[in-house]
Design a protein around this motif. Structure first.
Motif, PDB file in Angstrom:
ATOM      1  N   LEU A 149      34.676  31.631  49.648  1.00  0.00           N
ATOM      2  CA  LEU A 149      36.122  31.888  49.743  1.00  0.00           C
ATOM      3  C   LEU A 149      36.613  31.649  51.172  1.00  0.00           C
ATOM      4  O   LEU A 149      37.697  31.107  51.380  1.00  0.00           O
ATOM      5  CB  LEU A 149      36.442  33.319  49.302  1.00  0.00           C
ATOM      6  N   LEU A 150      35.773  32.040  52.147  1.00  0.00           N
ATOM      7  CA  LEU A 150      36.116  31.796  53.553  1.00  0.00           C
ATOM      8  C   LEU A 150      36.261  30.296  53.817  1.00  0.00           C
ATOM      9  O   LEU A 150      37.142  29.865  54.548  1.00  0.00           O
ATOM     10  CB  LEU A 150      35.022  32.368  54.465  1.00  0.00           C
ATOM     11  N   MET A 151      35.383  29.535  53.157  1.00  0.00           N
ATOM     12  CA  MET A 151      35.424  28.086  53.335  1.00  0.00           C
ATOM     13  C   MET A 151      36.762  27.541  52.826  1.00  0.00           C
ATOM     14  O   MET A 151      37.406  26.710  53.488  1.00  0.00           O
ATOM     15  CB  MET A 151      34.265  27.427  52.582  1.00  0.00           C
ATOM     16  N   LEU A 152      37.204  28.028  51.651  1.00  0.00           N
ATOM     17  CA  LEU A 152      38.489  27.587  51.100  1.00  0.00           C
ATOM     18  C   LEU A 152      39.632  27.983  52.042  1.00  0.00           C
ATOM     19  O   LEU A 152      40.577  27.226  52.265  1.00  0.00           O
ATOM     20  CB  LEU A 152      38.718  28.190  49.711  1.00  0.00           C
ATOM     21  N   TYR A 153      39.504  29.189  52.604  1.00  0.00           N
ATOM     22  CA  TYR A 153      40.522  29.691  53.531  1.00  0.00           C
ATOM     23  C   TYR A 153      40.608  28.790  54.765  1.00  0.00           C
ATOM     24  O   TYR A 153      41.705  28.384  55.183  1.00  0.00           O
ATOM     25  CB  TYR A 153      40.163  31.131  53.899  1.00  0.00           C
ATOM     26  N   GLU A 183      36.117  22.139  59.957  1.00  0.00           N
ATOM     27  CA  GLU A 183      34.934  21.521  60.560  1.00  0.00           C
ATOM     28  C   GLU A 183      34.168  22.507  61.447  1.00  0.00           C
ATOM     29  O   GLU A 183      32.944  22.487  61.484  1.00  0.00           O
ATOM     30  CB  GLU A 183      35.328  20.257  61.327  1.00  0.00           C
ATOM     31  N   ALA A 184      34.895  23.400  62.091  1.00  0.00           N
ATOM     32  CA  ALA A 184      34.237  24.450  62.891  1.00  0.00           C
ATOM     33  C   ALA A 184      33.427  25.371  61.976  1.00  0.00           C
ATOM     34  O   ALA A 184      32.304  25.769  62.306  1.00  0.00           O
ATOM     35  CB  ALA A 184      35.289  25.251  63.657  1.00  0.00           C
ATOM     36  N   TYR A 185      33.979  25.654  60.798  1.00  0.00           N
ATOM     37  CA  TYR A 185      33.274  26.511  59.828  1.00  0.00           C
ATOM     38  C   TYR A 185      32.017  25.814  59.312  1.00  0.00           C
ATOM     39  O   TYR A 185      30.947  26.428  59.205  1.00  0.00           O
ATOM     40  CB  TYR A 185      34.218  26.866  58.680  1.00  0.00           C
ATOM     41  N   LEU A 186      32.143  24.495  59.034  1.00  0.00           N
ATOM     42  CA  LEU A 186      30.971  23.729  58.571  1.00  0.00           C
ATOM     43  C   LEU A 186      29.884  23.734  59.639  1.00  0.00           C
ATOM     44  O   LEU A 186      28.699  23.857  59.329  1.00  0.00           O
ATOM     45  CB  LEU A 186      31.369  22.283  58.253  1.00  0.00           C
ATOM     46  N   HIS A 187      30.304  23.662  60.878  1.00  0.00           N
ATOM     47  CA  HIS A 187      29.367  23.679  61.983  1.00  0.00           C
ATOM     48  C   HIS A 187      28.633  25.031  62.037  1.00  0.00           C
ATOM     49  O   HIS A 187      27.414  25.087  62.225  1.00  0.00           O
ATOM     50  CB  HIS A 187      30.120  23.418  63.302  1.00  0.00           C
ATOM     51  N   PHE A 188      29.423  26.074  61.828  1.00  0.00           N
ATOM     52  CA  PHE A 188      28.848  27.430  61.789  1.00  0.00           C
ATOM     53  C   PHE A 188      27.834  27.548  60.644  1.00  0.00           C
ATOM     54  O   PHE A 188      26.742  28.103  60.809  1.00  0.00           O
ATOM     55  CB  PHE A 188      29.985  28.447  61.642  1.00  0.00           C
ATOM     56  N   LEU A 189      28.170  26.986  59.488  1.00  0.00           N
ATOM     57  CA  LEU A 189      27.262  27.057  58.328  1.00  0.00           C
ATOM     58  C   LEU A 189      25.968  26.285  58.580  1.00  0.00           C
ATOM     59  O   LEU A 189      24.933  26.612  58.000  1.00  0.00           O
ATOM     60  CB  LEU A 189      27.951  26.494  57.076  1.00  0.00           C
ATOM     61  N   ALA A 190      26.025  25.271  59.423  1.00  0.00           N
ATOM     62  CA  ALA A 190      24.840  24.443  59.673  1.00  0.00           C
ATOM     63  C   ALA A 190      23.894  25.075  60.694  1.00  0.00           C
ATOM     64  O   ALA A 190      22.807  24.561  60.922  1.00  0.00           O
ATOM     65  CB  ALA A 190      25.274  23.054  60.141  1.00  0.00           C
ATOM     66  N   SER A 191      24.287  26.213  61.269  1.00  0.00           N
ATOM     67  CA  SER A 191      23.406  26.863  62.253  1.00  0.00           C
ATOM     68  C   SER A 191      22.136  27.365  61.560  1.00  0.00           C
ATOM     69  O   SER A 191      22.174  27.721  60.381  1.00  0.00           O
ATOM     70  CB  SER A 191      24.152  28.015  62.933  1.00  0.00           C
ATOM     71  N   PRO A 192      21.014  27.394  62.266  1.00  0.00           N
ATOM     72  CA  PRO A 192      19.723  27.769  61.643  1.00  0.00           C
ATOM     73  C   PRO A 192      19.795  29.123  60.923  1.00  0.00           C
ATOM     74  O   PRO A 192      19.253  29.272  59.820  1.00  0.00           O
ATOM     75  CB  PRO A 192      18.763  27.823  62.823  1.00  0.00           C
TER      76      PRO A 192
END
Lengths: 248, 132
Positions: free
Chosen positions: B44-48, B58-67
């Motif tokens: 839901l945060l991603m949709l937001y 893109e900042a959120y995607l970057h956060f999701l890609a963190s180890p």
């Protein structure tokens, strides 16, 4: 060589003498063909006549001799010593019920629940005797037959943590028996039973642990009965919303 | 009848779910719901973030890609698989499927849920790949 013996640790509670229960240890002869109930009967006859417990048929039909055997609810007449030998066996009254004395539980709660679901065939209008019997095909019998095998032994209640935490829950056997009658083609009382079965303390309290079905000595599958009742109760709800003018 | 004797009540220990393997697995199954809820919150945060614009997304995607988040997702996937498999295996208990006078064997009912799962996964993957 001395004859083999086996140790039974039995829960004793005699409220008029001591308000706290204790475990009492008895050594009984070990015999390969003995069930736990045989050993307890031996104690009662030969060692300690003050031990109290319920039993009747000795053959898994009456449902009286349920006990916790090493923490698992079982019929003591169907549990062989040889499956535990040589380790000691711990015997307690059925879990989740108040204890009247020793291995005797207070079963009033179950009896009230059983009565509340009206375990008999309800007819809107009884047909006169001259009309003959209510007939049923083997397929119609097959729909509820499994649930009719319940022997009211209450092992399922002892296996149910939901009932253990809140004994207002209708519970496994009473629901299975409600289903037994509500699914009977001769019965017309389903909506009366649904008040209890689908009510506040009914099937929706069940979280499907599933142990009731595992411990059932009569292969009733009360967990299945409850889940099937949930499905049909959900269908009732959709019908009432989507088709309010329909026959309930 | 003698004098009234008060029945003895045995309270349930808070560790009841550790006394038996089946109780423990039940608790694990219940706990997996928490991980599924956590995943939905992340989703839901991603949709937001997507609604906020490209930069935020893109900042959120970057956060999701963190180890750390990758590890969290692996744990959530394991929980979701355990949740799905245990519930699918319980389906025949709730559903007695009948064809006329014959009832469908439980294995077929379970197989049906897995088949529907695979079909839905293929459909979703196709849609995603189609739009890419």
């Amino acid at each position: 060589m001395p004859a083999a013996t086996m140790t039974l640790e039995i829960f004793r509670y005699r409220g008029e003498q001591d308000p706290t229960p204790v475990f009492q240890t008895y050594d009984v002869p070990y015999r390969e063909d003995w069930v736990v109930l045989d050993a307890i009967n031996y104690i009662k006859d030969e060692i300690d006549g003050t031990l109290s417990y319920r039993w009747s048929c000795r053959m898994g039909v009456c449902g009286s001799c349920g006990m916790m055997i090493n923490g698992v609810p079982k019929l003591s007449c169907a549990t062989f010593l040889k499956d535990y030998y040589p380790a000691p066996v711990r015997i307690e009254p059925l879990a989740h019920f108040p204890v009247e004395r020793d291995l005797v539980i207070v079963l009033d709660d179950f009896m009230e629940k059983l009565t509340s679901i009206k375990p008999w065939i309800i007819r809107e209008q009884e047909q006169p005797l001259s009309e003959g019997e209510y007939r049923q095909s083997p397929a119609e019998l097959d729909r509820y037959k499994q649930f009719s095998m319940c022997i009211n032994c209450m092992l399922c209640y002892s296996a149910c943590p939901v009932y253990g935490m809140d004994n207002r829950f209708l519970g496994p056997a009473a629901t299975a028996l409600a289903q037994r009658y509500s699914m009977d083609s001769r019965d017309q009382g389903r909506s009366e039973r649904q008040q209890i079965v689908a009510g506040d303390e009914g099937i929706w309290e069940c979280t499907l642990v599933g142990e009731c079905t595992v411990v059932c000595p009569a292969h009733v599958d009360p967990a299945g009965a409850i889940q099937q009742a949930k499905v049909s109760s959900t269908i009732d709800w959709f019908k009432s919303v989507l088709w309010p003018w329909g026959k309930r | 009848m003698g004098e009234a004797m008060s029945p003895y009540h045995r309270p349930m220990a808070t560790t009841w779910w550790l006394t038996n393997r089946a109780y423990f697995l039940f608790m694990v199954r219940e706990l997996t719901s928490v991980f599924i809820a956590a995943y939905l919150i992340l989703f839901l945060l991603m949709l937001y973030k997507l609604a906020m614009g490209r930069e935020a997304y893109e900042a959120y995607l970057h956060f999701l890609a963190s180890p750390g988040m990758v590890v969290v997702h692996v744990v959530m996937l394991a929980a979701a698989l355990f949740h799905t498999v245990t519930w699918f295996n319980l389906t025949p208990m709730a559903m007695r499927v009948r064809f006329g006078e014959r009832s469908v064997p439980p294995l077929i009912v379970v197989g049906g849920t897995y088949a529907a799962w695979i079909a839905a996964s293929i459909a979703m993957t196709s849609i995603v790949l189609w739009w890419k």
